[in-house]
Each structure stands twice: as structure tokens, then as C-alpha cells.
Write an enzyme that holds these catalytic residues in place. Structure first.
Site, PDB file in Angstrom:
ATOM      1  CG  HIS A  56      -0.198  -0.023   2.521  1.00 30.40           C
ATOM      2  ND1 HIS A  56       0.018   1.298   3.022  1.00 30.40           N
ATOM      3  CD2 HIS A  56       0.103  -0.746   3.379  1.00 30.40           C
ATOM      4  CE1 HIS A  56       0.731   1.114   4.358  1.00 30.40           C
ATOM      5  NE2 HIS A  56       0.789  -0.526   4.576  1.00 30.40           N
ATOM      6  CB  CYS A  91       1.444  -4.245   5.046  1.00 33.53           C
ATOM      7  SG  CYS A  91       0.059  -5.320   5.333  1.00 33.53           S
TER       8      CYS A  91
END
Length: 538
Positions: free
Chosen positions: A439, A458
Site C-alpha cells: 500500500h 505490510c
């Protein structure tokens, strides 16, 4: 000799770009990720990945009783010679029992014992071929274990024996990727460096913080070492003089670029520590990369994304593109080493979310948000957050009821799209049990740091618009302007990719780029020691 600033700048991005991707093919929204399990020791003969005795039984089931000794010992000696060269591939030859096999070959005369020796040589060779192809330690990318597929050690050895080409069998077993070959050659080079310079003294630290233009007492040793490592031009062993000072800072900068350090051209503490690492230890890092490359399964043709965690870099490319097509490369932020390391696996990116909601994971909600909300009733409003019930509807609750609902699980927290959203403008989803994905981020200043293990697991990407355009793979519908428009503030929009894109999360502290440069990184997750132990290389 004076350490001077050098006008020439070497870019870490250029040095690292494509080191994996061109060769490997054929805040965080996740909760706390468990650290990767240590690599088990496979030296005790368990053959965790390769059941060599079972393979040997299959080899002899349809063949003659003697495969190596029917016409004398020559073929058997060739097999032992090849087994002895396993270290060229970063594998310790000891588990193959070379010493015992060689002794039996010299002393055995009994026919029954010769048949047993013949089978044991086959078992060793089959294990070697299997480990050379699939790896000696269990692969993180094959959690279900090993299934013989396109490469079958029995078929490979049987064909090699029939054709009299054992050397070819060994070469065919090794991963057929350019990076593997370059790393193997660099392993030999660093072992030669270690033999040529066994006394690898640490460089003297400067008395004070060294600045550009200041004298450094260790400049002579620094000059000699950089020549030996190939970062400074000049004959190895030749004396370094003041005339070399003009080039020394540039050589330091090149060394820093190859080792993931800030490129200031000054031998500060981090640079001196990297210069103090002996070639033998660098060789061990390269051997680990060979093993990690053996773990990778074949990937489908098409667009691929790879992230090498220790170097904080992402590469994306299309092997079917025209030759010379540019590789997309960018800095990334990965999981924090101490608490939430990024797990290693191969995911499939399936869709994008422009202006995504951040559904706060339970671990972050309980450990971070609930305590902050208890101390600041306006915390949710100040951070564009809201409470959501099990039915997905937004709930407006007073502070006591909100805290009670969060603790009981009746409600959860999510962050609305916008400038404060920790996912930034776009989320790249690759559904997996660990809830790991890529992201963008609202904290773009963090990409300027040299050490970037800062997320909950992440991968935060520095150039989300470029990555979105790459994976959407539709130059007419999703050109630069269309992606930029989709990333403007607005309602969340989900876009399914025309074809899933594999995402390889890789871990290597040593690589060799397309220009033949050896590149090294810090072992931020401390994964190297366990694998060294498993491979018998400590």
C-alpha cells in the site's frame, strides 16, 4: 592522505535495481505478524526435503544391479569428485559421506559389499541433485513439502549415466537463472579473497567524527582494502599515496552503495563496520543466497513483483515486454524487525482499492487505539476514524459504550479514506491468511531513512501511482492521468486486475547485480545464522 568529497554519485537504486527480478523469473494494515520460524537443522540425515533412499530404490527398480562399479571404479570416482565440489554451490559436502565412500571404494572387494556401496553412491548423488535443485533446508515457499515435478532426480541421474554426462546432470539440477550463476561466481571470488587476505584487520576509527576534507590516519589501509574489494582503481598491493586521495571518497561512496549505507563518502562507524567484515563471512552470505534461490518454485509467465526485504526495495517487470524495457524499481518500508517482521511467501495480487478504508486489525486496535481512546475521547475524530458494527454500519457511541464495545468485539475501528489514512491513496491486495499486502502511505518522509523496517508487516511503497499503472496493465484505460484521477480524494473504488500478479517476498543479504557488483545488506531479521547452521556452514 585526505578524505575528500567526490562529485560522482553512485545510486543505490541503480545498483540494486533488477538484481532479483531480472533473474528470478523462470502502516501496515495487517495485524502483528509472528516472526518467521527458525530454519531447522537438516544435517542429521533426515533428508527433510529429499528422501534420497526412496529415490535410490526407484532408481534400481528398473536398472542393473551396479550403476557405478560394473566396469571398475572410474565412474564412482567421478561421482565422488562431483560430490566434493558441492561447496561451489554453497553446500557442505560432509552430509554426503564422502570420506566413508572413498574409503570403501579403495578397500571393498566383496560382491555384496560392492553392491551396497554402489547403492550408497547413488543415494548420495540423488540427494545432491535434489538438494541442488530444491534446497537443503525446507523451503518457505513450499509449505506443503516437496513434490517431484518437472525435475526428477531419478530421471536426471538415469539419463546422465546413460549418456556419460554426470557433469551435465549437476549443472541441470542447479537453478537455471542468471542470478544463481552470478552469485555462484561471486562466491568463488570471495573465497579467493579470503584465501589471499586471511588477516582482515579492522580499520582504525577516527579520533573524532570524521568530516569531508579531514585527514584520516587509516587512509592507507582504507585505500588498500577498497582496491582489494574492487571499489578503487589501481593495482592490488601497490602502495597508496596522497595522489589517491581525490578518488578515495568516490571509492568509499561506491562501497557504501554496495552495502546499503548512506553514501556520504566518509568512513564513519557504519562504513568501518562493513569494511571490517572479512571476505569469508561475505562468502557465507552468498552461499545463503544460493540456497534461498533454490527454494523458489517456478512462477507463471507474465508481470511479476518482487520485494527483497533486507534491502527495502521493490522491483516489477514484465518478462514478455520488449528487450530492454525499463524495470520499475522503488524503495519500500517493511515490517519492524523486533515485533512484526514481514513474512516471506509468494502472494497473488488480485485487486486494488483506490482511497481505501483502513480496517484496523484487532491487535493494533487492542494494543494501541483502545488505550489512546481511553485517554483522549476525541482520538477517533482527530484521526478520521469511526466505529463499525458487525453489520458493517457506522455506530455513534459515547466513550464508555465505545470502549466496552471495542473490548467485547461488538464494534471495530476503521479509518476513513483521506490524507490521514495510513494506507495512503491505494491498497494493493493479495488475499492471504496473514493479511499482508502492499500500500501507499501518508508518512512519505519515512522513505528518506536508510533503515526502513517500520511497519506492522505490510509493504509500503514509495511510488504507488507507478505500481498501480504497472499492475493494471491497460495503457489506454489506465494511463498516468487516469491513475492520478483515481487517487484523488473520494469514495473508495475497487478495481480487479485483469490477471493476478505474483508478488515474491524474498530475503537475501547478498546479491550480484547485472553489472557483476556484489551487493550486501544487513541481516535485519537475523535469519542468516539459523540457515548457516542448517547448511553446516557455521
Amino acid at each position: 592522505m585526505i578524505v575528500k568529497q567526490h562529485a560522482r554519485k553512485t545510486s543505490r537504486a541503480r545498483l540494486w535495481a533488477g538484481a532479483i527480478l531480472l533473474s528470478v523469473i523462470h502502516a501496515c494494515a495487517a495485524g502483528a505478524v509472528q516472526p518467521p520460524a527458525p530454519v531447522p537443522d537438516t544435517r542429521a540425515g533426515a533428508d527433510a526435503a529429499i528422501d534420497a533412499r526412496q529415490l535410490s530404490a526407484r532408481l534400481y527398480a528398473t536398472g542393473p544391479a551396479l550403476l557405478w562399479l560394473a566396469d571398475g571404479p572410474q565412474r564412482a570416482r567421478l561421482a565422488l569428485r562431483l560430490l566434493g565440489k558441492a561447496d561451489e554451490h554453497g553446500l557442505d559436502p560432509a552430509p554426503y559421506g564422502l570420506e566413508g565412500l572413498a574409503h570403501r571404494l579403495d578397500t571393498t572387494r566383496d560382491p555384496v559389499a560392492l553392491a551396497a556401496l554402489d547403492r550408497d553412491i547413488s543415494t548420495a548423488m540423488l540427494r545432491y541433485l535434489g538438494e541442488l535443485h530444491y534446497g537443503r533446508a525446507p523451503s518457505r515457499y513450499r509449505p506443503g513439502g516437496l513434490a517431484v515435478g518437472a525435475f526428477d532426480p531419478v530421471a536426471q541421474l538415469r539419463q546422465a549415466l546413460a549418456e556419460g554426462n554426470l557433469d551435465g546432470a549437476v549443472e541441470s539440477a542447479a537453478p537455471a537463472i542468471a542470478l544463481y550463476g552470478r552469485t555462484r561466481e561471486m562466491l568463488a571470488h570471495y573465497r579467493a579473497l579470503s584465501a589471499a587476505a586471511p588477516d582482515w584487520a579492522a580499520l582504525p576509527p577516527p579520533g573524532t567524527a570524521l568530516r569531508p576534507g579531514e585527514a584520516y590516519a587509516g587512509a592507507g589501509l582504507l585505500c588498500a582494502r577498497l582496491r582489494l574489494l574492487g571499489d578503487l582503481d589501481g593495482a592490488t598491493g601497490a602502495p597508496c599515496t596522497d595522489a589517491d586521495g581525490a578518488a578515495l571518497a568516490g571509492a568509499v561512496r561506491r562501497f557504501q552503495a554496495r552495502h546499503g549505507l548512506a553514501q556520504d563518502g566518509v568512513p564513519g562507524p557504519a562504513t568501518l563496520a562493513a569494511l571490517a567484515v572479512p571476505p569469508a563471512r561475505r562468502a557465507a552470505q552468498l552461499a545463503l543466497t544460493l540456497e534461498r534461490l533454490r527454494w523458489l518454485p517456478p512462477l507463471p509467465r507474465g508481470r511479476v513483483i518482487a520485494v527483497n526485504v533486507p534491502t527495502y526495495r521493490l522491483w516489477a517487470f514484465d518478462p514478455d515486454a520488449a528487450p530492454g524495457a525499463p524495470v520499475l524499481e522503488m524503495p519500500v518500508i517493511v515490517g519492524t524487525a523486533a515485533r512484526t517482521p514481514t513474512p516471506l511467501f509468494i502472494g497473488k495480487m488480485r485487486y486494488l482499492e483506490f482511497n481505501p478504508y483502513w480496517n484496523v486489525p484487532p491487535s493494533i486496535q487492542a494494543g494501541e487505539i483502545v488505550p489512546k481512546l481511553a485517554g483522549n475521547p476525541a482520538y477517533l475524530r482527530q484521526n478520521d476514524m469511526e466505529l463499525v458494527g458487525a453489520d458493517g454500519k457506522v455506530r455513534e457511541l459515547a466513550l464508555p459504550d465505545a470502549l466496552a464495545g471495542l473490548r467485547s468485539g461488538a464494534v471495530r475501528v476503521r479509518q476513513r479514506p483521506g490524507p490521514r489514512n495510513v494506507l495512503g491513496e491505494v491498497k494493493f491486495a493479495m488475499p492471504n491468511p496473514m493479511n499482508i499486502y502492499l500500500h501507499s502511505t501518508s508518512s512519505k518522509e519515512l522513505f528518506a531513512r536508510s533503515r526502513r523496517d517500520l511497519s506492522h508487516g505490510c509493504i509500503r511503497v514509495a511510488h504507488p501511482a507507478a505500481l498501480a499503472q504497472f499492475v493494471l496493465a491497460d495503457a489506454r484505460r489506465w494511463d498516468e492521468a487516469a491513475v492520478a484521477q483515481a487517487m484523488q480524494p473520494g469514495p473508495m473504488r475497487t478495481v480487479t486486475l485483469p490477471r493476478p500478479v505474483p508478488v515474491v517476498l524474498f530475503y537475501a543479504t547478498a546479491l550480484v547485480d547485472r553489472h557483476g557488483l556484489a551487493l550486501f545488506a544487513q541481516d535485519i531479521y537475523r535469519q542468516d545464522p539459523a540457515l548457516l547452521e542448517a547448511l553446516g556452514l557455521r
